[in-house]
Design an enzyme around this catalytic site. Structure first.
Site, PDB file in Angstrom:
ATOM      1  N   MET A 151      -9.481   7.651  -0.594  1.00  0.00           N
ATOM      2  CA  MET A 151     -10.378   8.013   0.520  1.00  0.00           C
ATOM      3  C   MET A 151     -10.946   9.405   0.285  1.00  0.00           C
ATOM      4  SD  MET A 151      -8.116   6.754   3.766  1.00  0.00           S
ATOM      5  CE  MET A 151      -7.074   5.285   3.706  1.00  0.00           C
ATOM      6  N   SER A 175       0.839  -1.199   0.000  1.00  0.00           N
ATOM      7  CA  SER A 175       0.000   0.000   0.000  1.00  0.00           C
ATOM      8  C   SER A 175       0.873   1.247   0.000  1.00  0.00           C
ATOM      9  CB  SER A 175      -0.899   0.015   1.234  1.00  0.00           C
ATOM     10  OG  SER A 175      -1.502   1.293   1.345  1.00  0.00           O
ATOM     11  N   HIS A 216      -1.031  -1.173  -4.253  1.00  0.00           N
ATOM     12  CA  HIS A 216      -2.348  -0.940  -3.644  1.00  0.00           C
ATOM     13  C   HIS A 216      -2.510   0.557  -3.417  1.00  0.00           C
ATOM     14  CE1 HIS A 216      -5.808  -2.221  -1.115  1.00  0.00           C
ATOM     15  NE2 HIS A 216      -5.466  -1.216  -0.319  1.00  0.00           N
ATOM     16  N   HIS A 248      -8.234   0.610  -4.095  1.00  0.00           N
ATOM     17  CA  HIS A 248      -9.172   0.321  -3.008  1.00  0.00           C
ATOM     18  C   HIS A 248      -9.952   1.601  -2.728  1.00  0.00           C
ATOM     19  CE1 HIS A 248      -9.539  -0.706   1.603  1.00  0.00           C
ATOM     20  NE2 HIS A 248     -10.699  -0.685   1.004  1.00  0.00           N
ATOM     21  N   ASP A 291      -4.930   3.453  -2.019  1.00  0.00           N
ATOM     22  CA  ASP A 291      -6.068   3.716  -1.137  1.00  0.00           C
ATOM     23  C   ASP A 291      -6.688   5.063  -1.465  1.00  0.00           C
ATOM     24  OD1 ASP A 291      -6.156   1.409   0.709  1.00  0.00           O
ATOM     25  OD2 ASP A 291      -4.113   2.049   1.205  1.00  0.00           O
ATOM     26  N   MET A 329     -11.337  -6.653   5.311  1.00  0.00           N
ATOM     27  CA  MET A 329     -10.551  -5.659   6.052  1.00  0.00           C
ATOM     28  C   MET A 329     -10.180  -6.211   7.417  1.00  0.00           C
ATOM     29  SD  MET A 329     -10.087  -2.983   4.154  1.00  0.00           S
ATOM     30  CE  MET A 329      -9.302  -1.989   5.418  1.00  0.00           C
ATOM     31  N   ASP A 342      -6.271  -6.743   4.263  1.00  0.00           N
ATOM     32  CA  ASP A 342      -5.726  -5.384   4.263  1.00  0.00           C
ATOM     33  C   ASP A 342      -5.867  -4.772   5.651  1.00  0.00           C
ATOM     34  OD1 ASP A 342      -4.971  -2.772   3.724  1.00  0.00           O
ATOM     35  OD2 ASP A 342      -6.686  -2.319   2.431  1.00  0.00           O
ATOM     36  N   MET A 377     -12.353   3.774  -0.860  1.00  0.00           N
ATOM     37  CA  MET A 377     -13.062   3.986   0.408  1.00  0.00           C
ATOM     38  C   MET A 377     -13.820   5.300   0.253  1.00  0.00           C
ATOM     39  SD  MET A 377      -9.981   2.680   2.827  1.00  0.00           S
ATOM     40  CE  MET A 377      -8.858   2.802   1.433  1.00  0.00           C
TER      41      MET A 377
HETATM   42  C1  DX5 Z   1      -6.475   1.308   5.482  1.00  0.00           C
HETATM   43  C2  DX5 Z   1      -5.987   0.988   4.107  1.00  0.00           C
HETATM   44  C3  DX5 Z   1      -4.809   0.101   4.061  1.00  0.00           C
HETATM   45  C4  DX5 Z   1      -3.582   0.660   4.746  1.00  0.00           C
HETATM   46  C5  DX5 Z   1      -2.858  -0.510   5.341  1.00  0.00           C
HETATM   47  O1  DX5 Z   1      -7.739   1.877   5.388  1.00  0.00           O
HETATM   48  O2  DX5 Z   1      -6.999   0.344   3.369  1.00  0.00           O
HETATM   49  O3  DX5 Z   1      -4.507  -0.283   2.732  1.00  0.00           O
HETATM   50  O4  DX5 Z   1      -2.712   1.322   3.888  1.00  0.00           O
HETATM   51  O5  DX5 Z   1      -1.772  -0.037   6.063  1.00  0.00           O
HETATM   52  P1  DX5 Z   1      -0.958  -0.993   7.056  1.00  0.00           P
HETATM   53  O6  DX5 Z   1      -0.437  -2.121   6.258  1.00  0.00           O
HETATM   54  O7  DX5 Z   1       0.104  -0.089   7.578  1.00  0.00           O
HETATM   55  O8  DX5 Z   1      -1.930  -1.446   8.112  1.00  0.00           O
HETATM   56 ZN    ZN Z   2      -6.447  -0.489   1.414  1.00  0.00          ZN
END
Ligand code: DX5
Ligand code: ZN
Length: 217
Positions: A33, A6, A29, A62, A31, A133, A171, A64
């Protein structure tokens, strides 16, 4: 068994260089948001488009965000090869998955820790991956929720029964101490942010995590 680092844990001022550092991984990956579905804001379509142009590995987006029905296909247009959206935010899960596939990417649903898998078990034919998750979505660096492994096992059983090729992604809090348990429970795509970008030698860490996800077998 695939690894999807990520970039949330990467240096956002140098994303191209940070993508180069994970060139031995299977995916990057990303993210996305929106500060509504989760209490954090990261990046959106223009940045994904720019990352897709330079990334040595395919992008695993991903989402969110609220209203993925509207936005998900646009992430495929932007260059994502896999697009994951949250069922909690989707109006029509099947239509959104179909729109992602029609646009040319792998389609995946994500389940927050409190969201059961059972209502979606019948949709596996519409999906290429299920993301379980293992933290509350929104931030990197949180502690792994081991109780989510029961859900991973449940998805694994359903996927095996279904017989099709549906990947199972985990994840959140996935790293050296937890990746083995995830693999044992049936996950086959592992997202890791801080565990990949934390150590100085990212390539060596990717190799180490690959060893651990293959297990002691
Ligand atoms: C959290 C994200 C993850 C995050 C994971 O909402 O979806 O992808 O980056 O980070 P780590 O591996 O540090 O928990
Ligand atoms: Zn993620």
């Amino acid at each position: 068994m695939q690894l999807s680092p990520s970039i949330l844990a990467a240096d956002f001022a140098n994303l191209q260089r940070e993508l180069e550092r994970i060139r031995t991984a299977d995916w990057a990956h990303v993210d996305v948001m929106d500060a509504h579905f989760v209490p954090n804001l990261t990046l959106g379509l223009p940045v994904v488009e720019a990352l897709a142009r330079v990334s040595p590995v395919p992008l695993d987006c991903h989402l969110m965000i609220e209203d993925p029905d509207r936005w998900a296909p646009q992430y495929v247009e932007a260059g994502a090869r896999s697009v994951t959206f949250h069922v909690e935010a989707a109006g029509d899960v099947v239509a959104t998955a179909r729109a992602i596939r029609a646009a040319g990417a792998r389609a995946a649903i994500a389940l927050k820790p409190g969201t059961p898998f059972a209502p979606y078990a019948d949709l596996l034919a519409e999906l290429d991956m299920v993301l379980v998750m293992t933290v509350e979505p929104g931030f990197g660096g949180q502690a792994f929720m081991a109780e989510q492994l029961a859900k991973v096992r449940q998805v694994r059983e359903a996927v095996d029964r279904h017989g099709g090729e549906v990947w199972i992604q985990v994840d959140g809090g996935v790293g050296e101490d937890t990746i083995g348990q995830c693999a044992e429970a049936g996950a086959d795509v592992f997202v890791a942010g801080s565990a990949v970008y934390g150590p100085e030698d990212v390539a060596a860490q990717i190799a180490r995590l690959r060893q651990l996800m293959a297990g002691p077998r």
